[in-house]
Design an enzyme around this catalytic site. Structure first.
Site, short mmCIF file in Angstrom:
data_model
loop_
_atom_site.label_atom_id
_atom_site.label_comp_id
_atom_site.label_asym_id
_atom_site.label_seq_id
_atom_site.Cartn_x
_atom_site.Cartn_y
_atom_site.Cartn_z
N ASP A 554 -112.71 87.70 7.84
CA ASP A 554 -113.90 87.98 8.65
C ASP A 554 -113.89 89.44 9.07
O ASP A 554 -112.85 90.02 9.34
CB ASP A 554 -113.91 87.12 9.91
CG ASP A 554 -114.17 85.66 9.61
OD1 ASP A 554 -115.21 85.37 9.04
OD2 ASP A 554 -113.32 84.83 9.94
N GLU A 555 -115.06 90.03 9.15
CA GLU A 555 -115.16 91.39 9.67
C GLU A 555 -116.31 91.46 10.67
O GLU A 555 -117.03 90.48 10.87
CB GLU A 555 -115.35 92.39 8.55
CG GLU A 555 -116.53 92.09 7.63
CD GLU A 555 -116.55 93.02 6.42
OE1 GLU A 555 -117.15 94.09 6.53
OE2 GLU A 555 -115.97 92.66 5.38
#
Length: 877
Positions: A554-555
């Site tokens: 995830d970013e």
């Protein structure tokens, strides 16, 4: 030993002197606050008194507010009412509370409200604050972006602080538990009563509140299939043949096994389960012969089981197959009855990957719970535990050499410097105690791994990165500060995860502004390498090799844009990275390289993994396809299959068990993909053909789906497996996790192991699906309904009793009920469980069938299989 604080919240106490002082002070005051004291400073005793006596009420006003949340789209309003039982004449205190949604506006004459970080918000007396008279109430109206469609999106454990004093939990917000159902009760929460303003989440929504009459109509086709109970097994075998005459074999004398050596060790956990069901090992018991073939990965888990007149014979492709054969033998048993039918079973799993994701990062859950959870997973032939151990709200495993990860990252308390703990989130309270805080020591974690091996479950650990990493980020910042005090700047920076000069402004999906690892620095990769190396050593020491690791991937949009470290990296790097938008993929590819160098296969969430270049990824990559059906989920899932990756279906519409069972405000969980994920919905899921669900499912608001499979999976390809998910934001106890997992986990196991005849085959040429497209034929629907009745009968008449015996706090279904021609008619999702009813406030009575009732109020509820626990009661309108 598990590093877990005592589960009870520490409560402030008043000394006799303080109580006398407060009494004398209040006796000298009028009913209103003294003018001279309104800006006075609270003492610890006064703060304790406020915490002990202030009444807080939280009420959802309207889910369909317009124009109060800017461009955020959906907006709802909440009213918080503060009532003082004693006069309050000080104003240097602040009340902290958790509210998951972004705050946009506040209406209050005397208070301000601001957001600290994440879900933590703060109420502060303003300049116009005039104090509280005894019994006086003051209200605040909050406008927040999103929707608040059930009561349990509210959070408990508000707390009050003042400068230089110990924080105290406001007692009116501390959860209690219903003694009959064991369900959590939040006393400050005002129950929903208005379906239009409180339950409904959009003007177009068609989902109906799951009242008894709504449930009754939906459950009309559910009926007991008594003939299926004796010979049924969950999950359903590939084939099962019952020998003529309904003969049985009694295992009351126990069983005598012919298997020895290492293969015997591989079936010990299944033997333990048989023992708990009354079938123990006994040299003079019924002979059970087990023959294990030469292991073949293509047939892993396959077996045949023959129950004959005087013996049991098992042939298995490997030890896992022998283990599953014994679990099927246990599946034939009913609690209190050691007889099993004479059958011939041939079986093999549908998917190699049959998993459950368990989040212990948001809220901690005990080692004892995890061990019990592993037992139940294996009972239904699930074989992968995606163990989510690190996120914004917590780091849950001891890493030798990095003590701050657990000293700071495993606790939430009121420390604004975050040098000793993380600031509170998710209603944790300010004290750093309670069940939501804690971590697994090295020995704890190895014990979990050993148990997983014994139950033929692979543990896939996960610490989310580069986003969702706040616990790690703040822990390493604390380490940095500690080492800087000793002037060891090099070691202080060795595992630092953030650019301390970064001025980037971003907000994560959970409303954090500082939860993302800086991917432009070298130290985060040193940190990742260290963590993975220590995890790999723990796995090796436990005899459970670390062969797959889930990086999260995830970013956070907006991170790194104003980071000097990233400016330097973008100006001068050998990786060809020129834009901030390329940094997420760079991080993923680089940490995948670290994993590959250690012989570990990478896994990650599909959206993050999809940013990478396929040619720079290894041959084996796991991608969890977690998009909603409406997104459409199938498009990215098919793309990743066509990349040659192992795609595990994680579609939240059916596999997220942190969603409510029913569309009822009293049911816990988020609902951004589904408002009603009951056990039947999980059972109906057809994981091989995602777009086909448009023919009989809707989106989270009850609106039709229309899905076009324009880019299908290539012929001969398909998914690697199926995974259920338990995210723990709204679960604050082990029992709450069990409630959300069971019995849905049984339906997940059914779909992961068994391909039903009624599932719509996937069309590799592509197809369009909508409510009228007709791929799911009436005959398929009939077969599915019959199959559900068989499965529901097994759950209600056999499996729930086993869960009771093992101490599992499963959800007892709510009862469908309706008055028809003066008679009360009731039905239930799982036939076989008892139903009770009462009129007015009278005694509860057993429901034998339709009974005469008058116009008085009626309540209905179901009872657990062992009769010891009651389900949530509903009032029949």
């Amino acid at each position: 030993m598990t590093q877990q604080s005592d589960s009870s919240q520490t409560r402030g106490t008043l000394t006799a002197i303080t109580l006398l002082s407060l009494f004398l002070l209040s006796a000298c005051q009028s009913d209103g606050p003294a003018d001279a004291g309104i800006d006075g400073k609270s003492t610890q005793g006064q703060l304790d008194e406020i915490a002990a006596t202030l009444d807080v009420q939280y009420k959802v006003l309207n889910n369909l507010e317009k124009g109060r949340c800017g461009d955020s789209g959906r907006c709802f309003s909440v009213q918080i009412v503060l009532t003082a039982k004693q006069p309050i004449s000080t104003n240097n205190w602040q009340i902290y509370f958790s509210q998951y949604f972004p705050l946009h506006d506040v209406v209050s004459g005397e208070f301000t409200v601001d957001t600290i970080n994440g879900d933590l918000k703060r109420i502060v007396p303003g300049e116009a604050f005039e104090g509280f008279a005894a019994g006086e109430s003051k209200q605040l109206t909050l406008y927040l972006a999103g929707t608040h469609g059930n009561e349990f999106e509210a959070m408990p454990n508000y707390y009050i602080v003042a400068d230089g004093m110990e924080p105290r939990i406001i007692q009116s917000t501390v959860p209690t538990y219903d003694p009959q159902s064991g369900l959590e009760v939040m006393p400050h929460l005002v129950s929903f009563t208005d379906a239009e303003k409180q339950f409904r989440i959009s003007a177009a929504e068609k989902i109906r509140w799951a009242t008894p009459s709504v449930l009754y109509e939906r459950l009309l086709g559910t009926q007991v299939v008594a003939s299926a109970v004796g010979t049924g097994i969950i999950p359903t075998p590939l084939s099962i043949e019952t020998l003529p005459g309904n003969a049985t074999l009694d295992l009351a004398t126990g069983i005598s096994l012919s298997l020895q050596g290492s293969e015997r060790a591989g079936i010990a956990a299944a033997l333990d389960r048989l023992g708990r069901l009354g079938v123990a090992e006994n040299p003079s018991g019924v002979p059970v012969s087990i023959r294990v073939s030469q292991p073949d990965e293509r047939d892993s888990g396959a077996y045949s089981l023959r129950v004959e007149n005087d013996s049991v014979r098992i042939e298995a492709a490997d030890v896992a197959g022998a283990f599953y054969a014994l679990q099927s033998l246990a599946g034939l048993l009913q609690v209190g009855d050691t007889r099993v039918p004479l059958v011939r079973v041939t079986d093999r799993p549908r998917y190699e990957f049959r998993g459950m994701h368990l989040d212990v990062a948001r809220n901690f859950h005990s080692k004892q719970f995890v061990l019990k959870f592993i037992e139940q997973m294996s009972a239904y032939k699930l074989n992968k535990l995606h163990f989510h151990l690190g996120d914004d709200e917590g780091w849950r495993v001891e890493i030798p050499g990095l003590p701050e990860l657990t000293e700071v990252g495993s606790r939430r308390c009121h420390d604004e410097t975050e040098s000793t703990c993380l600031m509170p989130q998710l209603g944790s309270g300010p004290l750093g105690t309670g069940a939501v805080n804690g971590y697994y020591s090295v020995s704890d974690y190895k014990e979990i791994l050993t148990a997983a091996s014994a139950h033929h479950i692979q543990v896939v650990p996960s610490f989310d990165m580069p986003g969702h990493s706040r616990a790690a980020v703040k822990s390493m910042e604390a380490r940095y500060r500690n080492l800087r005090k000793g002037r060891d700047d090099k070691e202080a920076s060795r595992y630092l995860l953030t650019d301390l000069n970064d001025e980037s402004k971003y907000t994560s999906i959970q409303n954090y502004t500082d939860n993302t690892i800086n991917v432009c620095m070298e130290s985060p990769y040193a940190f990742f390498d260290r963590v993975v190396s220590e995890m790999q050593k723990m796995h090796a020491d436990a005899g459970h090799p670390l062969t797959r690791y889930h990086i999260g991937a995830d970013e956070t949009a907006g991170a790194w844009k104003d980071s000097p470290a990233c400016e330097r990296f973008l100006a001068n790097n050998s990786a060809g990275i020129e834009r901030v938008e390329q940094l997420g993929a760079y991080f993923i590819e680089r940490v995948v390289g670290i994993l590959t160098s250690k012989g570990i296969e990478p896994a990650g969430w599909g959206d993050g993994m999809g940013h990478t270049a396929v040619e720079r990824m290894p041959d084996v990559v796991q991608s969890n396809a977690w998009g909603r059906l409406i997104d459409p989920a199938h498009a990215s899932a098919h793309e990743h299959v066509n990349n040659g990756w192992q795609v595990v279906i994680s579609v939240p519409d059916a596999t997220y068990f942190d969603f409510p069972y029913e569309a009822d405000p009293k049911e816990r969980g988020f609902y951004w993909a589904s408002r009603q994920t009951n056990t039947r919905r999980v059972f109906e899921f057809m994981p091989d053909n995602l777009p086909a669900h448009a023919e009989f499912w809707t989106d989270s608001e009850g609106l039709d789906l229309r899905l076009n499979d324009q880019d299908p999976m290539r012929k001969g390809s398909g998914y690697a497996g199926l995974q259920g998910h338990l995210w723990s934001e709204t679960f604050r106890s082990d029992e709450q996790v069990e409630y959300m997992a069971f019995p849905r986990l049984l339906a997940l196991a059914e779909r992961a192991w068994h391909l039903a005849s009624w599932e719509v085959p996937y069309d590799h040429d592509g197809a369009n699906y909508d409510p009228e497209s007709g791929h799911f034929t009436p005959e398929m629907r009939r077969q599915r309904d019959e199959d559900w009745n068989r499965f529901a009968s097994l759950v209600g008449s056999k499996e729930l009793a086993k869960l009771d015996r093992d101490g599992i706090h499963y959800r007892i279904p709510t009862v469908g009920a309706k008055r028809i021609d003066g008679l009360l008619h009731c039905n239930l999702l799982f036939p076989g469980l008892a139903i009770e009813y009462r009129t007015g406030n009278g005694e509860w009575q057993n429901y034998p069938g339709p009974v005469p009732v008058g116009a008085e109020s009626i309540e209905v509820r179901a009872v657990s299989a062992d009769g010891k626990r009651k389900g949530r009661s509903l009032r029949v309108q």
